[in-house]
Design a protein around this motif. Structure first.
Motif, PDB file in Angstrom:
ATOM      1  N   MET A   1     -14.251   9.081   3.264  1.00 52.10           N
ATOM      2  CA  MET A   1     -12.797   9.010   3.151  1.00 52.10           C
ATOM      3  C   MET A   1     -12.358   7.616   2.708  1.00 52.10           C
ATOM      4  SD  MET A   1      -9.888  10.279   3.054  1.00 52.10           S
ATOM      5  CE  MET A   1     -10.158  11.947   3.657  1.00 52.10           C
ATOM      6  N   LYS A   2     -13.024   6.596   3.180  1.00 58.86           N
ATOM      7  CA  LYS A   2     -12.683   5.236   2.767  1.00 58.86           C
ATOM      8  C   LYS A   2     -12.896   5.067   1.268  1.00 58.86           C
ATOM      9  CE  LYS A   2     -13.665   0.367   3.719  1.00 58.86           C
ATOM     10  NZ  LYS A   2     -14.476  -0.596   4.525  1.00 58.86           N
ATOM     11  N   GLU A   3     -13.992   5.617   0.780  1.00 58.58           N
ATOM     12  CA  GLU A   3     -14.273   5.523  -0.654  1.00 58.58           C
ATOM     13  C   GLU A   3     -13.218   6.280  -1.460  1.00 58.58           C
ATOM     14  OE1 GLU A   3     -17.808   6.721  -3.865  1.00 58.58           O
ATOM     15  OE2 GLU A   3     -18.150   6.906  -1.693  1.00 58.58           O
ATOM     16  N   TYR A   4     -12.828   7.464  -0.961  1.00 59.55           N
ATOM     17  CA  TYR A   4     -11.812   8.241  -1.661  1.00 59.55           C
ATOM     18  C   TYR A   4     -10.461   7.531  -1.628  1.00 59.55           C
ATOM     19  CZ  TYR A   4      -8.624  12.004  -2.900  1.00 59.55           C
ATOM     20  OH  TYR A   4      -7.642  12.753  -3.499  1.00 59.55           O
ATOM     21  N   ASP A   5     -10.115   6.937  -0.492  1.00 57.45           N
ATOM     22  CA  ASP A   5      -8.869   6.179  -0.394  1.00 57.45           C
ATOM     23  C   ASP A   5      -8.810   5.087  -1.460  1.00 57.45           C
ATOM     24  OD1 ASP A   5      -7.274   7.373   1.481  1.00 57.45           O
ATOM     25  OD2 ASP A   5      -7.972   6.172   3.172  1.00 57.45           O
ATOM     26  N   GLU A   6      -9.922   4.430  -1.683  1.00 55.50           N
ATOM     27  CA  GLU A   6      -9.955   3.358  -2.682  1.00 55.50           C
ATOM     28  C   GLU A   6      -9.820   3.928  -4.095  1.00 55.50           C
ATOM     29  OE1 GLU A   6      -9.714   0.085  -2.238  1.00 55.50           O
ATOM     30  OE2 GLU A   6      -9.381   0.726  -0.166  1.00 55.50           O
ATOM     31  N   GLN A   7     -10.390   5.088  -4.333  1.00 52.19           N
ATOM     32  CA  GLN A   7     -10.237   5.727  -5.640  1.00 52.19           C
ATOM     33  C   GLN A   7      -8.769   6.047  -5.914  1.00 52.19           C
ATOM     34  OE1 GLN A   7     -12.740   9.189  -5.615  1.00 52.19           O
ATOM     35  NE2 GLN A   7     -14.653   8.020  -5.694  1.00 52.19           N
ATOM     36  N   VAL A   8      -8.101   6.592  -4.906  1.00 54.24           N
ATOM     37  CA  VAL A   8      -6.681   6.937  -5.061  1.00 54.24           C
ATOM     38  C   VAL A   8      -5.841   5.677  -5.231  1.00 54.24           C
ATOM     39  CG1 VAL A   8      -4.672   7.960  -3.910  1.00 54.24           C
ATOM     40  CG2 VAL A   8      -6.899   9.109  -3.806  1.00 54.24           C
ATOM     41  N   ARG A   9      -6.140   4.641  -4.470  1.00 60.41           N
ATOM     42  CA  ARG A   9      -5.398   3.379  -4.591  1.00 60.41           C
ATOM     43  C   ARG A   9      -5.543   2.812  -6.012  1.00 60.41           C
ATOM     44  NH1 ARG A   9      -3.721   0.163  -0.580  1.00 60.41           N
ATOM     45  NH2 ARG A   9      -5.173   1.109   0.901  1.00 60.41           N
ATOM     46  N   HIS A  10      -6.766   2.834  -6.518  1.00 60.58           N
ATOM     47  CA  HIS A  10      -7.007   2.328  -7.870  1.00 60.58           C
ATOM     48  C   HIS A  10      -6.260   3.164  -8.900  1.00 60.58           C
ATOM     49  CE1 HIS A  10      -9.115   0.556 -11.268  1.00 60.58           C
ATOM     50  NE2 HIS A  10      -9.403   1.778 -11.696  1.00 60.58           N
ATOM     51  N   TYR A  11      -6.253   4.483  -8.711  1.00 65.94           N
ATOM     52  CA  TYR A  11      -5.537   5.373  -9.632  1.00 65.94           C
ATOM     53  C   TYR A  11      -4.057   5.007  -9.684  1.00 65.94           C
ATOM     54  CZ  TYR A  11      -2.970   9.526 -11.137  1.00 65.94           C
ATOM     55  OH  TYR A  11      -2.100  10.376 -11.763  1.00 65.94           O
ATOM     56  N   TYR A  12      -3.421   4.852  -8.523  1.00 62.78           N
ATOM     57  CA  TYR A  12      -1.996   4.552  -8.495  1.00 62.78           C
ATOM     58  C   TYR A  12      -1.711   3.160  -9.063  1.00 62.78           C
ATOM     59  CZ  TYR A  12      -0.638   8.701  -5.835  1.00 62.78           C
ATOM     60  OH  TYR A  12      -0.379   9.993  -5.448  1.00 62.78           O
ATOM     61  N   GLN A  13      -2.563   2.192  -8.761  1.00 63.16           N
ATOM     62  CA  GLN A  13      -2.353   0.846  -9.285  1.00 63.16           C
ATOM     63  C   GLN A  13      -2.432   0.843 -10.812  1.00 63.16           C
ATOM     64  OE1 GLN A  13      -5.426  -1.307  -7.182  1.00 63.16           O
ATOM     65  NE2 GLN A  13      -3.998  -2.034  -5.614  1.00 63.16           N
TER      66      GLN A  13
ATOM     67  N   SER B   1      -3.053   4.393  -0.478  1.00 62.93           N
ATOM     68  CA  SER B   1      -4.239   5.246  -0.410  1.00 62.93           C
ATOM     69  C   SER B   1      -3.798   6.691  -0.184  1.00 62.93           C
ATOM     70  CB  SER B   1      -5.136   4.798   0.741  1.00 62.93           C
ATOM     71  OG  SER B   1      -4.466   4.979   1.986  1.00 62.93           O
ATOM     72  N   TRP B   2      -4.772   7.605  -0.194  1.00 63.00           N
ATOM     73  CA  TRP B   2      -4.437   9.008   0.063  1.00 63.00           C
ATOM     74  C   TRP B   2      -3.983   9.183   1.504  1.00 63.00           C
ATOM     75  CZ3 TRP B   2      -6.496  13.160   3.036  1.00 63.00           C
ATOM     76  CH2 TRP B   2      -5.964  14.415   2.727  1.00 63.00           C
ATOM     77  N   THR B   3      -4.710   8.614   2.458  1.00 61.33           N
ATOM     78  CA  THR B   3      -4.313   8.759   3.860  1.00 61.33           C
ATOM     79  C   THR B   3      -2.979   8.066   4.120  1.00 61.33           C
ATOM     80  OG1 THR B   3      -5.713   6.861   4.443  1.00 61.33           O
ATOM     81  CG2 THR B   3      -6.655   9.053   4.749  1.00 61.33           C
ATOM     82  N   GLY B   4      -2.722   6.970   3.416  1.00 63.48           N
ATOM     83  CA  GLY B   4      -1.432   6.307   3.558  1.00 63.48           C
ATOM     84  C   GLY B   4      -0.298   7.176   3.058  1.00 63.48           C
ATOM     85  N   GLN B   5      -0.513   7.829   1.933  1.00 67.18           N
ATOM     86  CA  GLN B   5       0.505   8.713   1.380  1.00 67.18           C
ATOM     87  C   GLN B   5       0.731   9.924   2.274  1.00 67.18           C
ATOM     88  OE1 GLN B   5       0.507   9.511  -2.920  1.00 67.18           O
ATOM     89  NE2 GLN B   5       0.518  11.691  -2.440  1.00 67.18           N
ATOM     90  N   ILE B   6      -0.352  10.498   2.796  1.00 61.87           N
ATOM     91  CA  ILE B   6      -0.224  11.646   3.692  1.00 61.87           C
ATOM     92  C   ILE B   6       0.512  11.248   4.969  1.00 61.87           C
ATOM     93  CG2 ILE B   6      -1.505  13.330   5.069  1.00 61.87           C
ATOM     94  CD1 ILE B   6      -1.438  13.726   1.972  1.00 61.87           C
ATOM     95  N   GLY B   7       0.223  10.045   5.459  1.00 60.08           N
ATOM     96  CA  GLY B   7       0.922   9.569   6.652  1.00 60.08           C
ATOM     97  C   GLY B   7       2.419   9.489   6.447  1.00 60.08           C
ATOM     98  N   GLU B   8       2.830   9.047   5.256  1.00 64.63           N
ATOM     99  CA  GLU B   8       4.257   8.967   4.948  1.00 64.63           C
ATOM    100  C   GLU B   8       4.864  10.362   4.782  1.00 64.63           C
ATOM    101  OE1 GLU B   8       4.557   6.612   1.466  1.00 64.63           O
ATOM    102  OE2 GLU B   8       3.789   4.780   2.399  1.00 64.63           O
ATOM    103  N   THR B   9       4.139  11.243   4.092  1.00 63.77           N
ATOM    104  CA  THR B   9       4.659  12.574   3.805  1.00 63.77           C
ATOM    105  C   THR B   9       4.808  13.417   5.065  1.00 63.77           C
ATOM    106  OG1 THR B   9       3.618  12.515   1.618  1.00 63.77           O
ATOM    107  CG2 THR B   9       4.275  14.689   2.468  1.00 63.77           C
ATOM    108  N   LEU B  10       3.843  13.292   5.973  1.00 61.66           N
ATOM    109  CA  LEU B  10       3.846  14.117   7.180  1.00 61.66           C
ATOM    110  C   LEU B  10       4.414  13.391   8.401  1.00 61.66           C
ATOM    111  CD1 LEU B  10       0.388  15.925   6.820  1.00 61.66           C
ATOM    112  CD2 LEU B  10       2.646  16.629   5.996  1.00 61.66           C
TER     113      LEU B  10
END
Length: 241
Positions: A190-202, A212-221
Protein backbone atom coordinates in the motif's frame (compact mmCIF):
# COMPACT_ATOMS: atom_id res chain seq x y z
CA UNK A 1 -2.83 -9.41 -25.54
CA UNK A 2 -5.81 -8.61 -27.76
CA UNK A 3 -6.67 -5.17 -29.14
CA UNK A 4 -9.83 -5.22 -26.99
CA UNK A 5 -7.82 -5.72 -23.80
CA UNK A 6 -5.30 -3.07 -24.85
CA UNK A 7 -8.15 -0.63 -25.45
CA UNK A 8 -9.69 -1.30 -22.04
CA UNK A 9 -6.34 -1.01 -20.24
CA UNK A 10 -5.64 2.30 -21.96
CA UNK A 11 -8.81 3.88 -20.57
CA UNK A 12 -8.54 7.34 -19.07
CA UNK A 13 -11.16 9.97 -18.33
CA UNK A 14 -11.31 12.79 -20.87
CA UNK A 15 -12.52 16.19 -19.69
CA UNK A 16 -11.43 18.38 -22.59
CA UNK A 17 -12.96 17.95 -26.05
CA UNK A 18 -12.65 19.43 -29.53
CA UNK A 19 -15.63 21.03 -31.27
CA UNK A 20 -15.97 18.11 -33.70
CA UNK A 21 -19.34 16.39 -33.61
CA UNK A 22 -19.92 12.67 -33.26
CA UNK A 23 -21.42 11.27 -36.46
CA UNK A 24 -24.87 9.66 -36.55
CA UNK A 25 -23.23 6.37 -37.50
CA UNK A 26 -20.96 6.54 -34.47
CA UNK A 27 -23.89 7.39 -32.20
CA UNK A 28 -25.88 4.44 -33.51
CA UNK A 29 -22.95 2.10 -32.96
CA UNK A 30 -22.42 3.35 -29.39
CA UNK A 31 -26.11 3.01 -28.57
CA UNK A 32 -26.21 -0.51 -29.98
CA UNK A 33 -23.18 -1.50 -27.93
CA UNK A 34 -24.75 -0.01 -24.80
CA UNK A 35 -27.97 -1.96 -25.33
CA UNK A 36 -25.99 -5.17 -25.79
CA UNK A 37 -24.84 -5.14 -22.15
CA UNK A 38 -25.96 -7.95 -19.86
CA UNK A 39 -29.31 -7.46 -18.12
CA UNK A 40 -30.45 -9.15 -14.92
CA UNK A 41 -33.47 -11.41 -15.65
CA UNK A 42 -33.70 -9.54 -18.97
CA UNK A 43 -35.51 -6.71 -17.17
CA UNK A 44 -33.59 -4.08 -19.17
CA UNK A 45 -34.15 -1.67 -16.29
CA UNK A 46 -32.37 1.34 -17.78
CA UNK A 47 -33.11 4.43 -19.84
CA UNK A 48 -30.75 7.03 -21.27
CA UNK A 49 -31.64 10.71 -21.73
CA UNK A 50 -29.57 12.34 -24.48
CA UNK A 51 -29.35 16.10 -23.84
CA UNK A 52 -29.27 17.83 -27.24
CA UNK A 53 -30.96 21.15 -26.39
CA UNK A 54 -28.26 23.75 -25.67
CA UNK A 55 -30.25 25.68 -23.06
CA UNK A 56 -31.26 22.47 -21.31
CA UNK A 57 -27.64 21.28 -21.32
CA UNK A 58 -26.62 24.50 -19.54
CA UNK A 59 -29.28 23.94 -16.89
CA UNK A 60 -28.15 20.36 -16.38
CA UNK A 61 -24.55 21.54 -16.16
CA UNK A 62 -25.51 24.00 -13.41
CA UNK A 63 -27.05 21.13 -11.41
CA UNK A 64 -23.83 19.13 -11.90
CA UNK A 65 -21.59 21.62 -10.13
CA UNK A 66 -20.97 23.69 -13.30
CA UNK A 67 -18.40 21.22 -14.61
CA UNK A 68 -17.68 22.88 -17.94
CA UNK A 69 -17.09 19.63 -19.84
CA UNK A 70 -20.73 18.73 -19.24
CA UNK A 71 -21.51 21.68 -21.50
CA UNK A 72 -18.60 21.42 -23.94
CA UNK A 73 -18.66 17.69 -24.80
CA UNK A 74 -20.18 16.75 -28.14
CA UNK A 75 -22.65 14.50 -26.32
CA UNK A 76 -24.03 14.35 -22.79
CA UNK A 77 -26.18 11.43 -21.73
CA UNK A 78 -27.93 10.83 -18.41
CA UNK A 79 -28.15 7.14 -17.50
CA UNK A 80 -31.15 6.19 -15.36
CA UNK A 81 -32.43 3.13 -13.57
CA UNK A 82 -35.97 2.71 -14.86
CA UNK A 83 -38.88 0.63 -13.56
CA UNK A 84 -41.52 3.08 -14.75
CA UNK A 85 -41.58 1.39 -18.14
CA UNK A 86 -42.35 -1.97 -16.53
CA UNK A 87 -45.33 -0.55 -14.64
CA UNK A 88 -46.59 1.14 -17.80
CA UNK A 89 -46.84 -2.15 -19.66
CA UNK A 90 -47.43 -4.48 -16.71
CA UNK A 91 -49.46 -2.45 -14.15
CA UNK A 92 -49.58 -5.34 -11.67
CA UNK A 93 -45.77 -5.59 -11.50
CA UNK A 94 -44.45 -5.42 -7.94
CA UNK A 95 -41.82 -2.71 -7.55
CA UNK A 96 -40.21 -0.70 -4.76
CA UNK A 97 -37.95 -3.48 -3.46
CA UNK A 98 -34.35 -2.76 -2.46
CA UNK A 99 -33.14 -5.55 -4.74
CA UNK A 100 -34.59 -3.69 -7.72
CA UNK A 101 -32.40 -0.70 -6.96
CA UNK A 102 -29.39 -3.00 -7.21
CA UNK A 103 -30.67 -4.50 -10.45
CA UNK A 104 -31.29 -1.07 -11.97
CA UNK A 105 -27.93 0.30 -10.83
CA UNK A 106 -25.97 -2.74 -12.05
CA UNK A 107 -27.76 -2.97 -15.40
CA UNK A 108 -27.29 0.74 -16.02
CA UNK A 109 -23.62 0.73 -15.02
CA UNK A 110 -22.93 -2.16 -17.39
CA UNK A 111 -24.73 -0.26 -20.14
CA UNK A 112 -22.70 2.88 -19.45
CA UNK A 113 -19.40 1.03 -19.50
CA UNK A 114 -20.32 -0.62 -22.80
CA UNK A 115 -21.12 2.80 -24.25
CA UNK A 116 -17.82 4.31 -23.18
CA UNK A 117 -15.75 1.34 -24.35
CA UNK A 118 -17.50 1.44 -27.72
CA UNK A 119 -16.81 5.18 -27.98
CA UNK A 120 -13.15 4.68 -27.14
CA UNK A 121 -12.88 2.01 -29.82
CA UNK A 122 -13.98 4.69 -32.31
CA UNK A 123 -11.23 7.07 -31.18
CA UNK A 124 -13.55 9.08 -28.96
CA UNK A 125 -13.21 9.74 -25.24
CA UNK A 126 -15.44 10.44 -22.30
CA UNK A 127 -15.93 10.79 -18.58
CA UNK A 128 -18.67 9.63 -16.24
CA UNK A 129 -20.41 12.32 -14.17
CA UNK A 130 -21.63 11.27 -10.73
CA UNK A 131 -22.65 14.87 -10.04
CA UNK A 132 -26.03 14.23 -11.70
CA UNK A 133 -26.93 13.04 -8.17
CA UNK A 134 -26.05 16.40 -6.59
CA UNK A 135 -29.58 17.79 -6.96
CA UNK A 136 -31.62 14.79 -8.06
CA UNK A 137 -35.07 16.23 -7.38
CA UNK A 138 -34.35 19.30 -9.52
CA UNK A 139 -32.87 17.11 -12.24
CA UNK A 140 -35.92 14.85 -12.25
CA UNK A 141 -38.15 17.88 -12.66
CA UNK A 142 -35.93 19.33 -15.40
CA UNK A 143 -35.88 16.07 -17.39
CA UNK A 144 -39.49 15.08 -16.57
CA UNK A 145 -38.37 11.83 -14.94
CA UNK A 146 -41.45 10.08 -13.52
CA UNK A 147 -41.72 7.95 -10.40
CA UNK A 148 -39.82 4.73 -10.94
CA UNK A 149 -36.88 6.46 -12.66
CA UNK A 150 -33.71 7.76 -10.99
CA UNK A 151 -30.67 9.42 -12.57
CA UNK A 152 -27.53 7.47 -11.68
CA UNK A 153 -24.71 9.08 -13.66
CA UNK A 154 -23.97 11.15 -16.72
CA UNK A 155 -21.57 10.49 -19.57
CA UNK A 156 -19.71 13.11 -21.59
CA UNK A 157 -18.57 11.91 -25.02
CA UNK A 158 -16.53 13.62 -27.70
CA UNK A 159 -13.26 13.86 -29.58
CA UNK A 160 -10.41 14.14 -27.04
CA UNK A 161 -8.45 17.38 -26.83
CA UNK A 162 -6.12 16.01 -24.15
CA UNK A 163 -4.20 12.79 -23.58
CA UNK A 164 -3.75 12.23 -19.83
CA UNK A 165 -1.95 9.20 -18.49
CA UNK A 166 -4.15 6.39 -17.11
CA UNK A 167 -4.53 6.50 -13.33
CA UNK A 168 -2.55 3.81 -11.53
CA UNK A 169 -4.88 1.15 -10.12
CA UNK A 170 -4.59 -0.79 -6.88
CA UNK A 171 -2.33 -3.84 -7.04
CA UNK A 172 -4.30 -6.77 -8.43
CA UNK A 173 -3.47 -8.77 -5.29
CA UNK A 174 -5.60 -6.34 -3.25
CA UNK A 175 -8.66 -6.68 -5.47
CA UNK A 176 -8.62 -10.25 -6.76
CA UNK A 177 -8.84 -12.90 -4.05
CA UNK A 178 -9.17 -16.66 -4.00
CA UNK A 179 -11.60 -18.80 -2.00
CA UNK A 180 -12.46 -16.05 0.46
CA UNK A 181 -11.77 -12.50 1.53
CA UNK A 182 -8.22 -11.56 2.45
CA UNK A 183 -8.57 -9.10 5.30
CA UNK A 184 -4.88 -8.38 5.73
CA UNK A 185 -2.84 -6.76 2.97
CA UNK A 186 0.79 -5.75 2.72
CA UNK A 187 1.59 -2.39 4.32
CA UNK A 188 4.59 -2.16 2.04
CA UNK A 189 2.40 -2.77 -1.00
CA UNK A 190 0.00 0.00 0.00
CA UNK A 191 2.87 2.38 0.72
CA UNK A 192 4.28 1.74 -2.74
CA UNK A 193 0.87 2.29 -4.32
CA UNK A 194 0.37 5.51 -2.35
CA UNK A 195 3.61 6.82 -3.80
CA UNK A 196 2.54 5.88 -7.32
CA UNK A 197 -0.70 7.82 -6.89
CA UNK A 198 1.12 10.79 -5.35
CA UNK A 199 3.53 10.88 -8.29
CA UNK A 200 0.63 10.65 -10.75
CA UNK A 201 -1.17 13.63 -9.22
CA UNK A 202 2.02 15.70 -8.94
CA UNK A 203 2.83 15.07 -12.60
CA UNK A 204 -0.72 15.63 -13.82
CA UNK A 205 -1.22 18.90 -11.93
CA UNK A 206 2.30 20.31 -12.16
CA UNK A 207 2.78 19.87 -8.43
CA UNK A 208 -0.50 21.52 -7.45
CA UNK A 209 -1.96 18.31 -6.03
CA UNK A 210 0.09 16.26 -3.60
CA UNK A 211 -1.93 13.44 -2.11
CA UNK A 212 -1.81 9.67 -1.82
CA UNK A 213 -4.63 7.21 -2.45
CA UNK A 214 -5.23 6.61 1.26
CA UNK A 215 -5.10 10.35 1.85
CA UNK A 216 -7.73 10.94 -0.80
CA UNK A 217 -9.94 8.14 0.53
CA UNK A 218 -9.62 9.59 4.02
CA UNK A 219 -10.93 12.92 2.76
CA UNK A 220 -13.70 11.38 0.67
CA UNK A 221 -15.00 9.09 3.41
CA UNK A 222 -14.67 11.60 6.24
CA UNK A 223 -18.37 12.45 5.98
CA UNK A 224 -21.56 11.19 4.43
CA UNK A 225 -21.97 12.11 0.78
CA UNK A 226 -25.39 13.24 -0.45
CA UNK A 227 -27.28 12.57 2.82
CA UNK A 228 -30.57 13.28 1.04
CA UNK A 229 -30.22 10.23 -1.21
CA UNK A 230 -32.32 7.71 0.73
CA UNK A 231 -35.26 10.12 0.94
CA UNK A 232 -34.94 10.83 -2.78
CA UNK A 233 -34.89 7.12 -3.66
CA UNK A 234 -38.10 6.58 -1.73
CA UNK A 235 -39.66 9.64 -3.36
CA UNK A 236 -39.03 8.01 -6.74
CA UNK A 237 -40.45 4.67 -5.63
CA UNK A 238 -37.25 2.77 -4.78
CA UNK A 239 -36.25 1.07 -1.51
CA UNK A 240 -39.80 1.16 -0.13
CA UNK A 241 -39.47 -2.40 1.17
Amino acid sequence: MTTTIELMRAHRSIRKFTQEAITPEQLSAIMAAAQSASSSSFLQASSVIRITDTALRQQVMALCGNQDYVGSAAEFWVFCADFHRHLQWVPDAKTGFAEQLLIGAIDTALMGQNALTAAESLGLGGVFIGAVRNEPVALCELLSLPKGVIPLFGLCLGHPDQHPEPKPRLPASMMFMENGYWQVHSDAGMKEYDEQVRHYYQTRTGGKKDTSWTGQIGETLAREARPFMFEFLQRQGFCLK
